[in-house]
Design a protein around this motif. Structure first.
Motif, PDB file in Angstrom:
ATOM      1  N   GLY A  80      12.239   3.514 -20.636  1.00 44.20           N
ATOM      2  CA  GLY A  80      13.062   3.317 -19.637  1.00 44.20           C
ATOM      3  C   GLY A  80      12.444   3.101 -18.447  1.00 44.20           C
ATOM      4  O   GLY A  80      11.327   2.495 -18.311  1.00 44.20           O
ATOM      5  N   PHE A  81      13.195   3.385 -17.250  1.00 44.09           N
ATOM      6  CA  PHE A  81      12.404   2.827 -15.922  1.00 44.09           C
ATOM      7  C   PHE A  81      12.514   4.290 -14.898  1.00 44.09           C
ATOM      8  O   PHE A  81      13.681   4.814 -15.045  1.00 44.09           O
ATOM      9  N   PHE A  82      11.683   4.399 -14.053  1.00 45.24           N
ATOM     10  CA  PHE A  82      12.085   5.077 -12.845  1.00 45.24           C
ATOM     11  C   PHE A  82      12.306   4.210 -11.753  1.00 45.24           C
ATOM     12  O   PHE A  82      11.689   3.034 -11.667  1.00 45.24           O
ATOM     13  N   VAL A  83      13.493   4.431 -10.979  1.00 44.62           N
ATOM     14  CA  VAL A  83      13.724   3.391  -9.840  1.00 44.62           C
ATOM     15  C   VAL A  83      13.856   4.021  -8.764  1.00 44.62           C
ATOM     16  O   VAL A  83      14.854   5.168  -8.495  1.00 44.62           O
ATOM     17  N   LEU A  84      13.041   3.635  -7.711  1.00 41.86           N
ATOM     18  CA  LEU A  84      13.379   4.328  -6.099  1.00 41.86           C
ATOM     19  C   LEU A  84      13.866   3.409  -5.143  1.00 41.86           C
ATOM     20  O   LEU A  84      13.537   2.170  -5.181  1.00 41.86           O
ATOM     21  N   THR A  85      14.884   3.810  -4.523  1.00 40.07           N
ATOM     22  CA  THR A  85      15.289   2.852  -3.490  1.00 40.07           C
ATOM     23  C   THR A  85      15.490   3.538  -2.050  1.00 40.07           C
ATOM     24  O   THR A  85      15.448   4.623  -2.015  1.00 40.07           O
ATOM     25  N   TRP A  86      15.507   2.810  -0.949  1.00 37.10           N
ATOM     26  CA  TRP A  86      15.226   3.194   0.249  1.00 37.10           C
ATOM     27  C   TRP A  86      15.680   2.092   1.327  1.00 37.10           C
ATOM     28  O   TRP A  86      15.968   0.850   0.969  1.00 37.10           O
ATOM     29  N   SER A  87      16.297   2.346   2.483  1.00 37.66           N
ATOM     30  CA  SER A  87      16.716   1.512   3.440  1.00 37.66           C
ATOM     31  C   SER A  87      15.484   0.674   4.039  1.00 37.66           C
ATOM     32  O   SER A  87      14.407   1.126   4.206  1.00 37.66           O
ATOM     33  N   GLU A  88      15.665  -0.532   4.378  1.00 39.59           N
ATOM     34  CA  GLU A  88      14.765  -1.427   4.971  1.00 39.59           C
ATOM     35  C   GLU A  88      14.307  -0.471   6.351  1.00 39.59           C
ATOM     36  O   GLU A  88      12.925  -0.875   6.504  1.00 39.59           O
ATOM     37  N   LYS A 122       0.849  -1.354  -0.057  1.00 42.78           N
ATOM     38  CA  LYS A 122      -0.102   0.053  -0.078  1.00 42.78           C
ATOM     39  C   LYS A 122       0.848   1.194  -0.140  1.00 42.78           C
ATOM     40  O   LYS A 122       0.690   2.273  -0.776  1.00 42.78           O
ATOM     41  N   GLN A 123       1.894   1.310   0.745  1.00 43.96           N
ATOM     42  CA  GLN A 123       2.839   2.476   1.057  1.00 43.96           C
ATOM     43  C   GLN A 123       3.468   2.539  -0.500  1.00 43.96           C
ATOM     44  O   GLN A 123       3.824   3.670  -0.877  1.00 43.96           O
ATOM     45  N   MET A 124       3.972   1.466  -0.990  1.00 46.92           N
ATOM     46  CA  MET A 124       4.456   1.741  -2.424  1.00 46.92           C
ATOM     47  C   MET A 124       3.472   1.948  -3.498  1.00 46.92           C
ATOM     48  O   MET A 124       4.281   2.977  -4.357  1.00 46.92           O
ATOM     49  N   ASP A 125       2.474   1.720  -3.492  1.00 42.17           N
ATOM     50  CA  ASP A 125       1.271   2.081  -4.437  1.00 42.17           C
ATOM     51  C   ASP A 125       1.104   3.800  -4.075  1.00 42.17           C
ATOM     52  O   ASP A 125       1.206   4.489  -5.058  1.00 42.17           O
ATOM     53  N   ALA A 126       1.340   4.176  -3.026  1.00 44.16           N
ATOM     54  CA  ALA A 126       1.349   5.482  -2.673  1.00 44.16           C
ATOM     55  C   ALA A 126       2.509   6.386  -3.054  1.00 44.16           C
ATOM     56  O   ALA A 126       2.422   7.409  -3.627  1.00 44.16           O
ATOM     57  N   LEU A 127       3.446   5.756  -3.005  1.00 38.63           N
ATOM     58  CA  LEU A 127       4.796   6.302  -3.430  1.00 38.63           C
ATOM     59  C   LEU A 127       4.943   6.556  -5.002  1.00 38.63           C
ATOM     60  O   LEU A 127       5.167   7.352  -5.371  1.00 38.63           O
ATOM     61  N   LEU A 128       4.451   5.576  -5.621  1.00 36.73           N
ATOM     62  CA  LEU A 128       4.420   5.610  -7.249  1.00 36.73           C
ATOM     63  C   LEU A 128       3.116   6.817  -7.409  1.00 36.73           C
ATOM     64  O   LEU A 128       3.511   7.353  -8.369  1.00 36.73           O
ATOM     65  N   LEU A 129       2.259   6.872  -6.792  1.00 36.72           N
ATOM     66  CA  LEU A 129       1.276   7.878  -6.878  1.00 36.72           C
ATOM     67  C   LEU A 129       1.819   9.194  -6.784  1.00 36.72           C
ATOM     68  O   LEU A 129       1.515  10.021  -7.587  1.00 36.72           O
ATOM     69  N   THR A 130       2.626   9.303  -5.834  1.00 41.13           N
ATOM     70  CA  THR A 130       3.273  10.470  -5.575  1.00 41.13           C
ATOM     71  C   THR A 130       4.443  10.986  -6.495  1.00 41.13           C
ATOM     72  O   THR A 130       4.125  12.083  -7.122  1.00 41.13           O
ATOM     73  N   LEU A 131       5.099   9.733  -7.125  1.00 41.72           N
ATOM     74  CA  LEU A 131       6.077  10.161  -8.310  1.00 41.72           C
ATOM     75  C   LEU A 131       5.010  10.599  -9.404  1.00 41.72           C
ATOM     76  O   LEU A 131       5.584  11.549 -10.095  1.00 41.72           O
ATOM     77  N   ALA A 147       5.510   5.638   5.755  1.00 41.56           N
ATOM     78  CA  ALA A 147       4.316   6.065   6.280  1.00 41.56           C
ATOM     79  C   ALA A 147       3.773   7.374   5.933  1.00 41.56           C
ATOM     80  O   ALA A 147       2.665   7.449   5.868  1.00 41.56           O
ATOM     81  N   SER A 148       4.633   8.523   5.720  1.00 43.40           N
ATOM     82  CA  SER A 148       4.504   9.546   5.247  1.00 43.40           C
ATOM     83  C   SER A 148       3.830   9.751   3.764  1.00 43.40           C
ATOM     84  O   SER A 148       3.105  10.364   3.311  1.00 43.40           O
ATOM     85  N   PHE A 149       3.976   8.585   2.918  1.00 43.80           N
ATOM     86  CA  PHE A 149       3.443   8.653   1.677  1.00 43.80           C
ATOM     87  C   PHE A 149       2.076   7.864   1.775  1.00 43.80           C
ATOM     88  O   PHE A 149       1.971   6.479   1.795  1.00 43.80           O
ATOM     89  N   LYS A 150       1.048   8.615   1.858  1.00 45.62           N
ATOM     90  CA  LYS A 150      -0.335   7.917   2.146  1.00 45.62           C
ATOM     91  C   LYS A 150      -1.174   8.149   0.979  1.00 45.62           C
ATOM     92  O   LYS A 150      -2.425   7.510   0.760  1.00 45.62           O
ATOM     93  N   GLY A 151      -0.687   8.442  -0.340  1.00 44.14           N
ATOM     94  CA  GLY A 151      -1.441   8.477  -1.656  1.00 44.14           C
ATOM     95  C   GLY A 151      -2.288   9.631  -1.539  1.00 44.14           C
ATOM     96  O   GLY A 151      -2.410  10.302  -0.927  1.00 44.14           O
TER      97      GLY A 151
END
Length: 282
Positions: free
Chosen positions: A265-273, A38-47, A278-282
């Motif tokens: 091409g691709f958008f690639v987002l990386t972050w530490s485990e 869910k958070q990843m979906d929100a991150l993609l929506l933010t992008l 939680a701040s990306f709520k869509g």
């Protein structure tokens, strides 16, 4: 007999206890996976929203500039000096207003040639763009502005292009070109790195761009960073939208589709485990 019953009961209790523990662990893992997705979906929506926001502001810039008598005279009379100083002032004003720090303005003739790249106005060659800047042909046909991502001589950018008319005659286009710097900084403040990957097959088009060898991957080139932070991924074979985990890092990827519907091409987002999304709520 009582001892047998006791041991049988104990064994059954242990078995059901282990089953319940297994199901509980599975439930927790499922909930964590669902939350992460869910958070990843929100991150993609933010992008997506940030790109849409940037290109819409760019489009407003192009539409307004297309009405300028300076720009009309420049293309109509084929004299760059008519609008050079005017556009330089516009670009500087945009930077001062923090709209786009390093926006680029580009004029094209009605036959799809580069008329003036404001960031390189001393080197004008009437470069023929007809074989790869297909958005220009779309605008000539529709007479409507357009915005999105497209690869040009100087690389992959977010672009907003508007037709220019002299009275009712179509005489060319003006384009506001924006890089991914602001997007980089937007995600970086939350501990997320954004990488914009261009397929290497498009490098012959972007032949005026200079990319360091360390930014070259097997099939892609990183076009928005000065450091290759994807070295921890031994093989990059992204397909569609998805994510993977490598060591302590998550990697989220999604295709870049340009103005013409091509996968470039691709958008690639990386972050530490350890980072919370939680701040990306869509």
């Amino acid at each position: 007999m009582k001892e047998k019953r006791f041991f049988l009961s104990a064994a059954l209790m242990l078995f059901f206890g282990l089953v319940m523990l297994f199901l509980y662990d599975k439930s927790i893992a499922y909930e964590e996976e669902a939350t992460l997705k869910k958070q990843m979906d929100a991150l993609l929506l933010t992008l997506h929203n940030k790109i849409e926001e940037t290109t819409k502001v760019s489009l407003a810039s192009s539409v307004i500039l297309a009405k300028s008598p300076h720009v009309v005279a420049c293309l109509n009379q084929q004299e760059r000096e008519h609008c050079l100083q005017y556009l330089l002032e516009i670009r500087n004003s945009m930077a001062q207003a923090n709209i786009f720090e390093n926006a680029r303005l580009h004029l094209h003739t009605k036959d799809f040639k580069s008329f003036m790249r404001l960031w390189d106005y001393s080197n004008q060659t009437n470069d023929d763009l007809s074989t790869f800047r297909h958005a220009l042909e779309k605008i000539k046909q529709s007479k409507q502005p357009i915005h999105g991502i497209e690869i040009g001589r100087h690389g992959m950018f977010m672009r907003a292009i508007a037709p220019v008319f002299s009275k009712s005659e179509y005489i060319g286009t003006i384009e506001t070109v924006v890089d991914f710097k602001d997007l980089n900084e937007y995600f970086k403040k939350d501990g997320i790195e954004l990488y914009v990957l261009m397929k290497n097959e498009y490098q012959p088009i972007a032949n005026a761009a200079s990319y360091c060898q360390k930014l070259m991957l097997d099939n892609y080139t990183i076009v928005n960073q000065e450091i290759n932070g994807l070295g921890f991924i031994k093989e990059i074979n992204f397909q569609g939208t998805g994510y993977l985990k490598r060591g302590d890092y998550y990697v989220l990827y999604t295709p870049i589709v340009d103005i013409n519907g091509e996968h470039i091409g691709f958008f690639v987002l990386t972050w530490s485990e350890s980072l919370s999304l939680a701040s990306f709520k869509g």
